[in-house]
Design a protein around this motif. Structure first.
Motif, PDB file in Angstrom:
ATOM      1  N   LYS A  92      49.459  39.645   8.626  1.00  0.00           N
ATOM      2  CA  LYS A  92      48.429  39.838   7.699  1.00  0.00           C
ATOM      3  C   LYS A  92      47.459  38.651   7.115  1.00  0.00           C
ATOM      4  CE  LYS A  92      49.137  39.763   2.924  1.00  0.00           C
ATOM      5  NZ  LYS A  92      49.704  40.149   1.834  1.00  0.00           N
ATOM      6  N   ARG A 132      50.852  40.376  22.562  1.00  0.00           N
ATOM      7  CA  ARG A 132      52.437  39.934  22.490  1.00  0.00           C
ATOM      8  C   ARG A 132      53.192  40.790  23.810  1.00  0.00           C
ATOM      9  NH1 ARG A 132      55.956  39.860  17.848  1.00  0.00           N
ATOM     10  NH2 ARG A 132      57.435  39.238  19.395  1.00  0.00           N
ATOM     11  N   PHE A 140      44.485  37.174  16.958  1.00  0.00           N
ATOM     12  CA  PHE A 140      44.353  35.930  17.344  1.00  0.00           C
ATOM     13  C   PHE A 140      42.975  35.443  18.120  1.00  0.00           C
ATOM     14  CE2 PHE A 140      48.548  33.994  18.831  1.00  0.00           C
ATOM     15  CZ  PHE A 140      48.938  33.902  17.416  1.00  0.00           C
TER      16      PHE A 140
HETATM   17  P1  GDP Z   1      52.140  37.566   7.741  1.00  0.00           P
HETATM   18  O1  GDP Z   1      53.251  37.295   7.339  1.00  0.00           O
HETATM   19  O2  GDP Z   1      51.994  39.026   7.870  1.00  0.00           O
HETATM   20  O3  GDP Z   1      50.922  37.127   6.616  1.00  0.00           O
HETATM   21  O4  GDP Z   1      51.758  37.006   9.067  1.00  0.00           O
HETATM   22  P2  GDP Z   1      51.058  35.797   9.699  1.00  0.00           P
HETATM   23  O5  GDP Z   1      49.489  36.106   9.674  1.00  0.00           O
HETATM   24  O6  GDP Z   1      51.513  34.639   9.068  1.00  0.00           O
HETATM   25  O7  GDP Z   1      51.597  35.753  11.261  1.00  0.00           O
HETATM   26  C1  GDP Z   1      52.765  35.681  11.578  1.00  0.00           C
HETATM   27  C2  GDP Z   1      53.087  35.172  12.926  1.00  0.00           C
HETATM   28  O8  GDP Z   1      52.399  35.918  13.851  1.00  0.00           O
HETATM   29  C3  GDP Z   1      52.275  33.669  12.918  1.00  0.00           C
HETATM   30  O9  GDP Z   1      52.987  32.917  13.809  1.00  0.00           O
HETATM   31  C4  GDP Z   1      51.095  34.085  13.723  1.00  0.00           C
HETATM   32  O10 GDP Z   1      50.580  33.067  14.376  1.00  0.00           O
HETATM   33  C5  GDP Z   1      51.291  35.336  14.597  1.00  0.00           C
HETATM   34  N1  GDP Z   1      50.428  36.150  14.873  1.00  0.00           N
HETATM   35  C6  GDP Z   1      49.453  36.835  14.026  1.00  0.00           C
HETATM   36  N2  GDP Z   1      48.676  37.416  14.919  1.00  0.00           N
HETATM   37  C7  GDP Z   1      49.042  37.613  15.909  1.00  0.00           C
HETATM   38  C8  GDP Z   1      48.603  38.240  17.185  1.00  0.00           C
HETATM   39  O11 GDP Z   1      47.595  38.788  17.138  1.00  0.00           O
HETATM   40  N3  GDP Z   1      48.906  37.732  18.391  1.00  0.00           N
HETATM   41  C9  GDP Z   1      50.091  37.037  18.372  1.00  0.00           C
HETATM   42  N4  GDP Z   1      50.631  36.856  19.693  1.00  0.00           N
HETATM   43  N5  GDP Z   1      50.681  36.530  17.269  1.00  0.00           N
HETATM   44  C10 GDP Z   1      50.036  36.680  16.227  1.00  0.00           C
END
Ligand code: GDP
Length: 416
Positions: free
Chosen positions: A26, A142, A267
């Protein structure tokens, strides 16, 4: 003939929240949206590469972090207010409060983990409030990401009717974009976002054409179930045009009959562009949502209505109070009807006390913009409110209304 003094086209506003299980992405998705819309807005504004670089360097130094309860950005002549929706179950009451002020939502899922328990909880809350939604299956880059498994989980766990609008192009490290089934084209992230370039639009690779055709047929079928116009075409054996499809998707989404599903990766800067397009194309504007109801000060039985119209009597709801390091206490308001003007007196109808509106701000990712007035459909932060707390109504003293009635069903919290 009376001149129409309305200044804002409500059809171009989207008040949306992004909801997700912790770690689904998010924050990353929101930051990408703010970053990307910031760049394109700048480009549109100044037509000057240097200014774009300034903005980028500034943001690289500071990083974009979302500290605001609602952040305004712009995409393709639309104003999108991103309302922060806390994801944790502990904040359920707050989630409910926020769901009340948004018109639509994007649910973000992790392409590997799929639908997780917390997403189920927030999904059910959104069901209760009838918030139209779209799904974004994130992290398609991923190892182990599986789009179709996620779609199945959306059916099994959320009991929703997904409408698959995109297919992933490539997988895991080779995930390079999506196939847009509505327009039957491939969108890949090959261009330079630094130059404000869009994703590149290409022909669907030959290896994917069969799957794309099959999924477009499924999209057509699923939509026929939800929309009479498409059903008619379907029964007559006619192909809908792209425009007919888009209109029907929008109609069915707003009626919460279907949930469009997209995929991508936050990303990539450009990974969020098709998502933004879909927000503008399919999620409702305040006009689509229509009037809100409340009750009079005298009786909860006396139901009153307010139209999403800047000329109507003022009716707003305070949904968040935050302390800003520079401005002090800020009260975030959703304006449902009428016009809020700085310096004027309004009525806190929940407490039956007068309040004076101080400075009004529209919050952006990189700046706050002081405005004199804010009209129906918008979300702003206001200074100077002394007595108002979250969930309270501020309205025209001469035409009072209490918006948030307390008879919502009690929250059902499922902690799996
Ligand atoms: P939230 O807790 O939903 O706000 O999630 P975050 O945005 O903080 O993302 C959680 C983790 O997943 C972080 O380490 C991000 O870098 C990673 N992440 C977010 N989007 C992607 C993506 O599209 N691909 C990959 N491989 N990792 C992602």
């Amino acid at each position: 003939m009376a001149t129409d003094l309305r200044t804002v086209d409500l059809a171009t506003i989207r008040n949306i929240g992004i909801m997700a299980h912790i770690d689904a992405g998010k924050t990353t998705t929101t930051e990408r949206i703010l970053f990307y819309t910031g760049i394109t807005y700048k480009i549109g504004e100044v037509h000057d590469g240097a200014a774009v670089m300034d903005w980028m360097e500034q943001e690289q130094e500071r990083g974009i972090t979302i500290t605001s309860a609602a952040t305004t950005c712009h995409w393709k002549d639309h104003t999108i207010n991103l309302i922060d929706t806390p994801g944790h179950v502990d904040f359920t009451v707050e989630v409910e409060r926020n769901l009340r002020v948004l018109d639509g939502a994007v649910a973000v899922f992790d392409g590997v983990a799929g639908v997780e328990p917390q997403s189920e909880t927030v999904w059910r809350q959104a069901d209760r409030y009838g918030v139209p939604r779209m799904c974004f299956v994130n992290k398609m880059d991923r190892v182990g990401a599986e789009f179709h498994r996620c779609v199945e989980m959306i059916v099994d766990r959320l009991n929703a009717t997904p409408l698959v609008l995109q297919l992933p192009l490539g997988s895991e490290a080779d995930f390079i974009g999506v196939i847009d089934l509505v327009n039957m084209r491939a969108l890949t992230w090959r261009g330079e976002p630094e130059k404000g370039e869009d994703y590149t639009i290409e022909d669907i690779p030959a290896t994917h054409t069969e799957a794309a055709r099959e999924w477009r047929d499924r999209l057509f079928e699923a939509l026929a179930e939800a929309d009479d116009e498409i059903m008619e075409l379907y029964l007559e054996g006619q192909e809908p045009t792209t425009e007919q499809l888009q209109t029907a998707i929008r109609r069915a989404t707003i009626a919460s009959k279907v949930t469009p599903v997209l995929c991508g990766t936050a990303f990539k800067n450009k990974g969020v562009q098709p998502l933004l397009d879909a927000v503008v194309d399919y999620l409702p504007s305040p006009l689509d949502v229509g009037s809100v109801t409340g009750h009079s000060l005298k009786s909860e039985e006396e139901i009153l209505e307010r139209d999403p119209d800047e000329e109507a009597p003022l009716a707003t709801l305070a949904f968040k109070i935050m302390s800003d390091p520079h401005l002090g206490k800020l009260t975030y308001l959703r304006i449902y009807s009428g016009t809020l003007t700085s310096g004027t007196q309004v009525l806190n109808s929940t407490k039956d006390r007068k309040e004076r509106i101080g400075k009004i701000y529209r919050m952006h990712a990189n700046k706050r913009e002081e405005i004199e007035k804010a009209t129906a459909g918008s979300i702003v932060a206001v200074m100077g409110l002394k007595q108002t707390t979250t969930g309270e109504t501020l309205c025209d003293p001469n035409q009072p209304i209490i918006l948030e009635s307390m008879n919502f069903p009690a929250p059902v919290i499922s902690v799996a």
